[in-house]
Design a protein around this motif. Structure first.
Motif, PDB file in Angstrom:
ATOM      1  N   VAL A   1     -26.756   0.136 -78.600  1.00  0.00           N
ATOM      2  CA  VAL A   1     -26.352   1.159 -79.575  1.00  0.00           C
ATOM      3  C   VAL A   1     -26.866   0.805 -80.973  1.00  0.00           C
ATOM      4  CG1 VAL A   1     -24.376   2.186 -80.777  1.00  0.00           C
ATOM      5  CG2 VAL A   1     -24.323   1.945 -78.296  1.00  0.00           C
ATOM      6  N   VAL A   2     -26.671  -0.450 -81.412  1.00  0.00           N
ATOM      7  CA  VAL A   2     -27.002  -0.797 -82.798  1.00  0.00           C
ATOM      8  C   VAL A   2     -28.511  -0.871 -83.059  1.00  0.00           C
ATOM      9  CG1 VAL A   2     -24.827  -2.041 -83.103  1.00  0.00           C
ATOM     10  CG2 VAL A   2     -26.889  -3.321 -82.482  1.00  0.00           C
ATOM     11  N   ILE A   3     -29.335  -0.990 -82.002  1.00  0.00           N
ATOM     12  CA  ILE A   3     -30.791  -1.059 -82.228  1.00  0.00           C
ATOM     13  C   ILE A   3     -31.455   0.313 -82.132  1.00  0.00           C
ATOM     14  CG2 ILE A   3     -30.949  -3.433 -81.389  1.00  0.00           C
ATOM     15  CD1 ILE A   3     -32.259  -2.288 -78.825  1.00  0.00           C
ATOM     16  N   ASN A   4     -30.648   1.375 -81.959  1.00  0.00           N
ATOM     17  CA  ASN A   4     -31.223   2.719 -81.813  1.00  0.00           C
ATOM     18  C   ASN A   4     -30.884   3.623 -82.988  1.00  0.00           C
ATOM     19  OD1 ASN A   4     -32.807   3.319 -79.225  1.00  0.00           O
ATOM     20  ND2 ASN A   4     -31.102   2.098 -78.447  1.00  0.00           N
ATOM     21  N   ASP A   5     -31.095   3.127 -84.208  1.00  0.00           N
ATOM     22  CA  ASP A   5     -30.805   3.919 -85.411  1.00  0.00           C
ATOM     23  C   ASP A   5     -31.665   5.171 -85.490  1.00  0.00           C
ATOM     24  OD1 ASP A   5     -28.928   2.048 -86.246  1.00  0.00           O
ATOM     25  OD2 ASP A   5     -30.428   0.851 -87.299  1.00  0.00           O
ATOM     26  N   ILE A   6     -32.919   5.069 -85.109  1.00  0.00           N
ATOM     27  CA  ILE A   6     -33.833   6.232 -85.187  1.00  0.00           C
ATOM     28  C   ILE A   6     -33.336   7.350 -84.282  1.00  0.00           C
ATOM     29  CG2 ILE A   6     -36.173   7.051 -84.669  1.00  0.00           C
ATOM     30  CD1 ILE A   6     -37.210   4.294 -85.464  1.00  0.00           C
ATOM     31  N   PHE A   7     -32.950   6.999 -83.063  1.00  0.00           N
ATOM     32  CA  PHE A   7     -32.505   8.005 -82.093  1.00  0.00           C
ATOM     33  C   PHE A   7     -31.108   8.545 -82.421  1.00  0.00           C
ATOM     34  CE2 PHE A   7     -30.280   8.947 -78.041  1.00  0.00           C
ATOM     35  CZ  PHE A   7     -31.049  10.026 -77.623  1.00  0.00           C
TER      36      PHE A   7
ATOM     37  N   LEU B   1     -32.619  -1.079 -87.147  1.00  0.00           N
ATOM     38  CA  LEU B   1     -32.216  -2.270 -87.890  1.00  0.00           C
ATOM     39  C   LEU B   1     -30.862  -2.759 -87.375  1.00  0.00           C
ATOM     40  CD1 LEU B   1     -33.564  -3.662 -90.436  1.00  0.00           C
ATOM     41  CD2 LEU B   1     -31.833  -2.474 -91.791  1.00  0.00           C
ATOM     42  N   ILE B   2     -30.744  -4.080 -87.158  1.00  0.00           N
ATOM     43  CA  ILE B   2     -29.422  -4.681 -86.938  1.00  0.00           C
ATOM     44  C   ILE B   2     -28.946  -5.161 -88.304  1.00  0.00           C
ATOM     45  CG2 ILE B   2     -28.074  -6.432 -85.723  1.00  0.00           C
ATOM     46  CD1 ILE B   2     -30.146  -6.516 -83.564  1.00  0.00           C
ATOM     47  N   THR B   3     -27.981  -4.461 -88.864  1.00  0.00           N
ATOM     48  CA  THR B   3     -27.545  -4.710 -90.235  1.00  0.00           C
ATOM     49  C   THR B   3     -26.509  -5.835 -90.292  1.00  0.00           C
ATOM     50  OG1 THR B   3     -25.741  -3.115 -90.065  1.00  0.00           O
ATOM     51  CG2 THR B   3     -27.889  -2.275 -90.786  1.00  0.00           C
TER      52      THR B   3
ATOM     53  N   THR C   1     -29.576 -12.233 -92.535  1.00  0.00           N
ATOM     54  CA  THR C   1     -30.533 -11.224 -93.016  1.00  0.00           C
ATOM     55  C   THR C   1     -30.664 -10.122 -91.973  1.00  0.00           C
ATOM     56  OG1 THR C   1     -32.809 -10.847 -93.762  1.00  0.00           O
ATOM     57  CG2 THR C   1     -32.519 -12.510 -92.084  1.00  0.00           C
ATOM     58  N   PRO C   2     -30.619  -8.847 -92.373  1.00  0.00           N
ATOM     59  CA  PRO C   2     -30.767  -7.755 -91.401  1.00  0.00           C
ATOM     60  C   PRO C   2     -32.053  -7.904 -90.583  1.00  0.00           C
ATOM     61  CG  PRO C   2     -30.055  -6.904 -93.515  1.00  0.00           C
ATOM     62  CD  PRO C   2     -30.384  -8.350 -93.733  1.00  0.00           C
ATOM     63  N   LEU C   3     -31.968  -7.589 -89.281  1.00  0.00           N
ATOM     64  CA  LEU C   3     -33.105  -7.771 -88.378  1.00  0.00           C
ATOM     65  C   LEU C   3     -33.750  -6.428 -88.058  1.00  0.00           C
ATOM     66  CD1 LEU C   3     -31.394 -10.205 -85.808  1.00  0.00           C
ATOM     67  CD2 LEU C   3     -32.765 -10.834 -87.803  1.00  0.00           C
ATOM     68  N   SER C   4     -35.033  -6.270 -88.385  1.00  0.00           N
ATOM     69  CA  SER C   4     -35.754  -5.063 -87.977  1.00  0.00           C
ATOM     70  C   SER C   4     -36.072  -5.160 -86.488  1.00  0.00           C
ATOM     71  CB  SER C   4     -37.044  -4.902 -88.788  1.00  0.00           C
ATOM     72  OG  SER C   4     -37.890  -6.009 -88.573  1.00  0.00           O
ATOM     73  N   VAL C   5     -36.077  -4.008 -85.805  1.00  0.00           N
ATOM     74  CA  VAL C   5     -36.185  -3.984 -84.349  1.00  0.00           C
ATOM     75  C   VAL C   5     -37.418  -3.193 -83.927  1.00  0.00           C
ATOM     76  CG1 VAL C   5     -35.011  -3.363 -82.191  1.00  0.00           C
ATOM     77  CG2 VAL C   5     -33.669  -4.081 -84.184  1.00  0.00           C
ATOM     78  N   SER C   6     -38.263  -3.809 -83.111  1.00  0.00           N
ATOM     79  CA  SER C   6     -39.434  -3.131 -82.567  1.00  0.00           C
ATOM     80  C   SER C   6     -39.005  -2.072 -81.559  1.00  0.00           C
ATOM     81  CB  SER C   6     -40.350  -4.158 -81.893  1.00  0.00           C
ATOM     82  OG  SER C   6     -41.305  -3.523 -81.085  1.00  0.00           O
ATOM     83  N   SER C   7     -39.765  -0.978 -81.467  1.00  0.00           N
ATOM     84  CA  SER C   7     -39.428   0.105 -80.533  1.00  0.00           C
ATOM     85  C   SER C   7     -39.491  -0.344 -79.078  1.00  0.00           C
ATOM     86  CB  SER C   7     -40.379   1.289 -80.745  1.00  0.00           C
ATOM     87  OG  SER C   7     -41.725   0.874 -80.579  1.00  0.00           O
TER      88      SER C   7
ATOM     89  N   ASP D   1     -36.487  -3.569 -73.056  1.00  0.00           N
ATOM     90  CA  ASP D   1     -36.038  -4.885 -72.594  1.00  0.00           C
ATOM     91  C   ASP D   1     -34.509  -4.976 -72.539  1.00  0.00           C
ATOM     92  OD1 ASP D   1     -38.672  -6.222 -72.393  1.00  0.00           O
ATOM     93  OD2 ASP D   1     -38.739  -5.860 -74.541  1.00  0.00           O
ATOM     94  N   VAL D   2     -33.824  -4.354 -73.497  1.00  0.00           N
ATOM     95  CA  VAL D   2     -32.356  -4.359 -73.495  1.00  0.00           C
ATOM     96  C   VAL D   2     -31.831  -3.580 -72.289  1.00  0.00           C
ATOM     97  CG1 VAL D   2     -30.264  -3.668 -74.731  1.00  0.00           C
ATOM     98  CG2 VAL D   2     -32.181  -4.646 -75.992  1.00  0.00           C
ATOM     99  N   VAL D   3     -32.471  -2.440 -71.977  1.00  0.00           N
ATOM    100  CA  VAL D   3     -32.080  -1.649 -70.794  1.00  0.00           C
ATOM    101  C   VAL D   3     -32.280  -2.477 -69.528  1.00  0.00           C
ATOM    102  CG1 VAL D   3     -32.664   0.367 -69.380  1.00  0.00           C
ATOM    103  CG2 VAL D   3     -32.491   0.596 -71.867  1.00  0.00           C
ATOM    104  N   ILE D   4     -33.418  -3.192 -69.433  1.00  0.00           N
ATOM    105  CA  ILE D   4     -33.670  -4.066 -68.276  1.00  0.00           C
ATOM    106  C   ILE D   4     -32.585  -5.135 -68.175  1.00  0.00           C
ATOM    107  CG2 ILE D   4     -35.241  -5.824 -67.337  1.00  0.00           C
ATOM    108  CD1 ILE D   4     -37.567  -4.141 -68.510  1.00  0.00           C
TER     109      ILE D   4
END
Length: 317
Positions: A115-121, A129-131, A262-268, A273-276
């Protein structure tokens, strides 16, 4: 020199895990709590130390891809190859509480991460971003899990007050063995990661591929060695508790602490990988429900899944 230090690292890992399992399992007896609770806490936290070290340092240096990839890659490695090899050596007994509460809690932690890595969606943001606030929520989740573990431990202790403890099992000796073993695991893991990475770069592997494979596998070596050692000693409760506990600590503590720093930016790509990781956790839950154990057949399937995943990320990157 890198090859020699790599070998030294493996020796420290193996001997450290041997001492760590002996010490922690005896501490469980002295505390009169089930070994799986020691696996979920002391052993899991100890063997997650390399992930924590690598991810927090990476976050401080601004390498969020390494920090996040290390945790997710390590968790997938734990769910597949670590459980798989340990189960092939000696079938892993699964307690009812593990099926009903601990593995589902791992799923909850993984779901929260998704949930937290899907800010765009979810929130129409420009980047994922993981804030810091996400990190604090992870740490609060961890405190709930620790409260549950302590409550179960106290109840178990009350139920086993009559068990006789052999005279040769002493507090000082076993605390010393546990600390010494943990030092060997952490220092050995650091040697394996740093020198394995150096060798990988020397033979031409890309930085992304090194992060997903060498660093993730290297920081998971303590879990692998500890769980295999526990399986060989037929301490299957510690073997499975170590894996489940490590995955919970990796998400809630390692990513929680890293993102608070520090907030972590997340690659698309990370979302896949999280779903897997979540699907593999569900698979472990299904396997655990078959006669309350993970046997050699299920272990073989999980190990094969890691090989498939490894081929997939190599081709993807």
């Amino acid at each position: 020199m890198a090859y020699l230090l790599l070998l030294v690292g493996f020796v420290l890992l193996i001997k450290g895990a041997d001492l760590f399992v002996d010490g922690s399992s005896n501490i469980a007896r002295l505390l009169r709590v089930p070994p799986i609770l020691i696996g979920l806490t002391i052993v899991a936290f100890g063997t997650s130390s390399p992930e924590a070290t690598v991810s927090i340092i990476a976050a401080m240096e601004g390498s969020s891809d390494v920090s996040l990839g290390n945790v997710i890659g390590s968790n997938i490695f734990n769910l597949t190859l670590v459980v798989g090899i340990a189960a092939i050596i000696f079938p892993l007994k699964v307690e009812n509480e593990t099926i009903r509460k601990e593995i589902p809690f791992t799923l909850l932690a993984g779901g929260a991460l998704l949930v937290v890595i899907n800010d765009i969606f979810l929130q129409d943001h420009s980047n994922n971003l993981i804030t810091r606030s996400d990190g604090l929520i992870f740490l609060l989740f961890l405190s709930v899990f620790m409260y549950y573990v302590i409550e179960v431990a106290l109840k178990s202790r009350q139920d086993s007050q009559t068990e006789a403890i052999p005279d040769e099992i002493k507090w000082g000796k076993n605390i010393g063995l546990t600390i010494l073993g943990l030092a060997g695991i952490v220092f050995g893991g650091e040697l394996v990661v740093s020198n394995g990475t150096e060798i990988a770069y020397a033979v031409g592997m890309s930085e992304t591929l090194v992060g997903l494979t060498i660093i993730a596998i290297g920081t998971s070596l303590p879990e692998l060695v500890t769980s295999i050692t526990a399986a060989l000693k037929k301490q299957s409760d510690i073997a499975l508790g170590n894996i489940v506990g490590s995955n919970i600590f990796n998400i809630l503590f390692v990513l929680g602490a890293s993102s608070v720093i520090t907030p972590l930016s997340v690659s698309s790509k990370v979302g896949i990988d999280v779903v897997i990781m979540l699907l593999l956790t569900i698979l472990l839950l299904v396997f655990s429900r078959t006669n309350f154990r993970v046997g050699k057949r299920e272990g073989s399937v999980l190990a094969i899944f890691y090989v498939i995943y490894l081929v997939y990320i190599i081709l993807r990157n």
